[in-house]
Enzyme design. Sequence first.
Site, mmCIF file in Angstrom:
data_model
loop_
_atom_site.group_PDB
_atom_site.id
_atom_site.type_symbol
_atom_site.label_atom_id
_atom_site.label_comp_id
_atom_site.label_asym_id
_atom_site.label_seq_id
_atom_site.Cartn_x
_atom_site.Cartn_y
_atom_site.Cartn_z
ATOM 1 N N CYS A 187 42.637 32.687 43.546
ATOM 2 C CA CYS A 187 42.539 34.040 44.101
ATOM 3 C C CYS A 187 42.422 35.087 43.012
ATOM 4 O O CYS A 187 41.412 35.756 42.889
ATOM 5 C CB CYS A 187 43.779 34.357 44.925
ATOM 6 S SG CYS A 187 43.926 33.390 46.406
ATOM 7 N N GLU B 172 44.384 34.717 39.699
ATOM 8 C CA GLU B 172 45.275 34.348 38.604
ATOM 9 C C GLU B 172 44.526 34.178 37.282
ATOM 10 O O GLU B 172 43.701 33.293 37.143
ATOM 11 C CB GLU B 172 45.995 33.043 38.951
ATOM 12 C CG GLU B 172 46.736 33.048 40.277
ATOM 13 C CD GLU B 172 45.940 32.436 41.434
ATOM 14 O OE1 GLU B 172 45.117 33.176 42.026
ATOM 15 O OE2 GLU B 172 46.120 31.263 41.750
#
Lengths: 262, 842
Positions: free
Chosen positions: B438, B440
């Site tokens: 997502c 990171e």
Amino acid sequence: MEEYLNTKGRIFDIQRFSVHDGPGIRTIVFLKGCYLRCRWCCNPESQQYDIQQMTMGGKTKTVGRDVTVAEVMEEVERDRVYYDRSGGGMTLSGGESLAQPEFAPALLRAAKESGINTAMESTGFARYEIIQRYLPYLDLYLMDIKHMNSEKHKAFTTQPNELILENAKKIARDAKKLIIRTPVIPTFNDSPEEIRDIARFAKSLGTVEEMHILPYHRLGSDKYQGLGREYSLSHIEPPSKEHMNRLLEIVKSEGLRGQIGG
Amino acid sequence: MKTFYTDKIAKSERITALVEDLYRKMPEIEADRAVLLTESYKETEGEPIITRRAKAFAHILENIPITIRDKELIVGSATKAPRGCQVFPEYSFEWLESEFETVATRIADPFYIADETKKTLHEVYKYWKGKTTSELATSYMTPEAYEAFQHNMYTPGNYFFNGVGHITVNYAKVLKDGYLGIIKEAKEARSKLDVGDADYNKRVHFLDAVILSCESVIKYAKRYSSLAASEAKNCSDMKRRAELEDISRICDYVPEHGATSFKEALQSFWFVQMLLQMESSGHSISPGRFDQYMYPYYKADLDSGKITRESAQELLDCIWVKLNDLNKCRDAVSAEGFAGYSLFQNLIVGGQDEEGIDATNDLSFMCITATEHVFLPQPSFSIRVWNGSPHSLLLRAAELTRTGIGFPAYYNDEVIIPQLLSRGLTIKEARNYNIIGCVEPQTSGKTDGWHDAAFFNMCRPLELVFSNGVDKGVQIGPRTGDVTKMTSFEEFYGAYKTQIEYFIKLLVNAINAIDVAHAERCPLPFESCMVDDCIAKGRSIQEGGAKYNFSGPQGFGVANMADSMWAVKTLVFDQHKYSLADFKEAMDNNYGEDMDAHFAEKLTKEAVKEVIAGGKTISESDVAKIFTEIRKNRCSDSDKAKYRKLREDIEALPKFGNDISEVDQFARDVTYCYTRPMETYRNPRGGMFQAGLYPVSANVLLGGQTGSTPDGRLSFTPVADGVSPAAGRDVKGPTAAANSVSCLDHFIASNGTLFNMKFHPTALAGQQGLENFVSLVRGYFDKKGSHMQFNVVSRETLRDAQKNPDKYRSLVVRVAGYSALFTTLSRALQDDIIKRTEQGGF
């Protein structure tokens, strides 16, 4: 703090991330009170200078509050980074900013002095000495010309247009930049001839390069009810896209850069 | 100044056909991998686990059915059917067995499963009882940590049930030297080992496992080469025959050797990408800086006339299609949390190179075009932005945003690079970051980030403050005292800190237990061979072989917490208008409102299921009655009025998301309650914990496990996603919301923050709309926000899509850290997306 920053005025809204009234990302300050009563006005709560109650969706809210220039600037300052990135700034709208000749110029001055681009949407309906107070602090004057025929102008806005047209010539001469804007209202000014007349006038001002035609919409009609007023244009349909495009071609054929919407 | 080729290249007919074929059927579960894995495991009992893993991988690659799909130019499929998925019983299997009958009909991400497959898997599963990572992890967890997990204080289910994934390997190394190069490297490392070393044996086994894995991959590619050759022989279409012959030649050469052309590089990349997901079920295997490591091959071929821009674009598009051919079946609950069949293969373009110079190239633009052409949820497409990003790239990205696909997500180099530096990376490594899953950040080919380690709902410890540590009748948290007797805000806030810190510690325990279980039962030699310093250390990633090791559990509900704390502080302790007892009573009674309809529907279904299981029949009208009964708020009218009054007063308070400094500062402080304790903990791989602030799509699911909160949020309704304001509470437009969010400390949340914004398409209309949009992104990034993503679609469109899903099969929306097909999402999640404030241009 400098004295002029304490100047008080009356506003009814501050709207951020506005992208249709002047270049870039802007914050619009809506001033309360107007000399005209345009029948199509989508901000009827802006017209009276008095603070009013308006009922929307079952809830009554107070429209209008008194603020100082410094207070408004605090809110305007919050989006500075977005103005810097987009070439945006602050726009005064209303109501009619010319109706608050102490507050509005002070607000424009405050913005200019802190390096924020300024614009003003205005009918130009005031003595020219008043308008002159605004111009030094204004980067862009967005001026409404609604009709070239004074009688018709008066019938739909309650005021004749002579003063407006006279002022337009002076503003074109004195302002940093002037753009003419025309709300396109069916039954009032939506014929090709009427728009052509306005475009010719705009061109004749010499310094004007741009004209915006703004299609009539009904988004404000609920507010009339909320103020206990009748909306006299409820029978009117917004102009079609095709028709707006035709009018746009007319504007362009008069040698102006045109655009639909702000 | 650098200039770029920005003309849009047309989409070829092949791509349209490939996409159509991909979505012809419901995805299917296939059993081949599970069967082969089990066969191998049965034969290797007693051998070192790393050896068993390599042998099983080899056995699978040697025997699993392979297929070349019609019209493909890049080949390699994990399953016979498009978008199918294999099964990974070594991680967990019980959930799938218990969902055999419902997996095809469930709301979130259904999969078809044939009766034959069920039977086969049923047999296979007999072997796995007691042998999975999930069972081992359970036995390692301290009882309190397990209990808190069962009470939904946190949800580490992702790695508890599945592989870890969440990695970007060194693709460039494979492209350059091929697996022969890696085998050579491993053999050299092996030859340098000293038999007298303490861990000599372990290292030898690991390096042998690496060598075997690489050899298996080479052989696997050659199977494709043979298949393509034989299909070519039988092909009467001369054009296709030539394509197949070319495929055959390429698969014979890569990934064994380094690539010598753009097409070989892409094919080699694809084998890596696909086989990583064959070795383990971990998702978020992220291609990372694809435009960087592919560019030399593209440039050389273009310059030599080997390819045209058009043929290169088509090949690129083929990779985009293949990324959607992979799939993963999760348990029903996780499927809701990760809704949309997403694999989160994050691919990022733009940004700085290692030297701090802008790295944008023509491929960066072509990747945007590929996303437009294929228009599917994979890859999770991202763009790096910094002060030196070319304006033309951002405008092109804005055009993609305007299509409403939810891509790209925008990432801020100016925040992420310092973030990574603060976690010990070198400046070159930090500049070379990419995004996993997502949001990171990490540096590729050197990091085992364990991003996404668990969900932590920041509202739950607050509930326990009100119940003195009791949940569902059980004392699971510390006794922080009777909330109604608290006399200062500091005392109340202190109780929250006590609760959250206690559960953070348990969360760490649970995560570390899972971590160890992966090291002991599922080390991954193939994945490890492409991550530094595994070969040098002679140790797998799972055992701490990577240069950088982190564990990153993500908190969410920041906005609800900030608004809740603000409400309690203002109404109870500043204005003395209400007591904490008033709050407790109102919250216990859901502020006098009926139960959330979605949640009541869920409970109704469960109740009905029980009745049916008891052998009884139940009529439609009885179901409706049960629903009404479950939903009904039973308070007296006068009580209801009282609770509603409180809620009105709460609603009238200032809220996070409206650029109100004192509220936003409060949100910043509340967030520290989560981020600060987190970074004091260590993981078994020798790295540290770091907090993220993002929810995937679990804010809906986990909101369903959370009672009312003092911000006026009703029971079981979604909590705020990521760092975004609570849905519908930001009313001052996008710049105000962005300013509020930028007020949080994005640097400490080094596992990523997620800011969702929803735009009506008109806000991006025309060239001016694009310019203003880019300025908004730039402005937010000037203020040190780290990530921003957008849904550009009208509310009316979404509502219509709910009514007529067939009309909107291809409607892609941004869910959280990824995009998904809107119609595949649950109704509750759809409603949540619709409700997120729609930011229009006024």
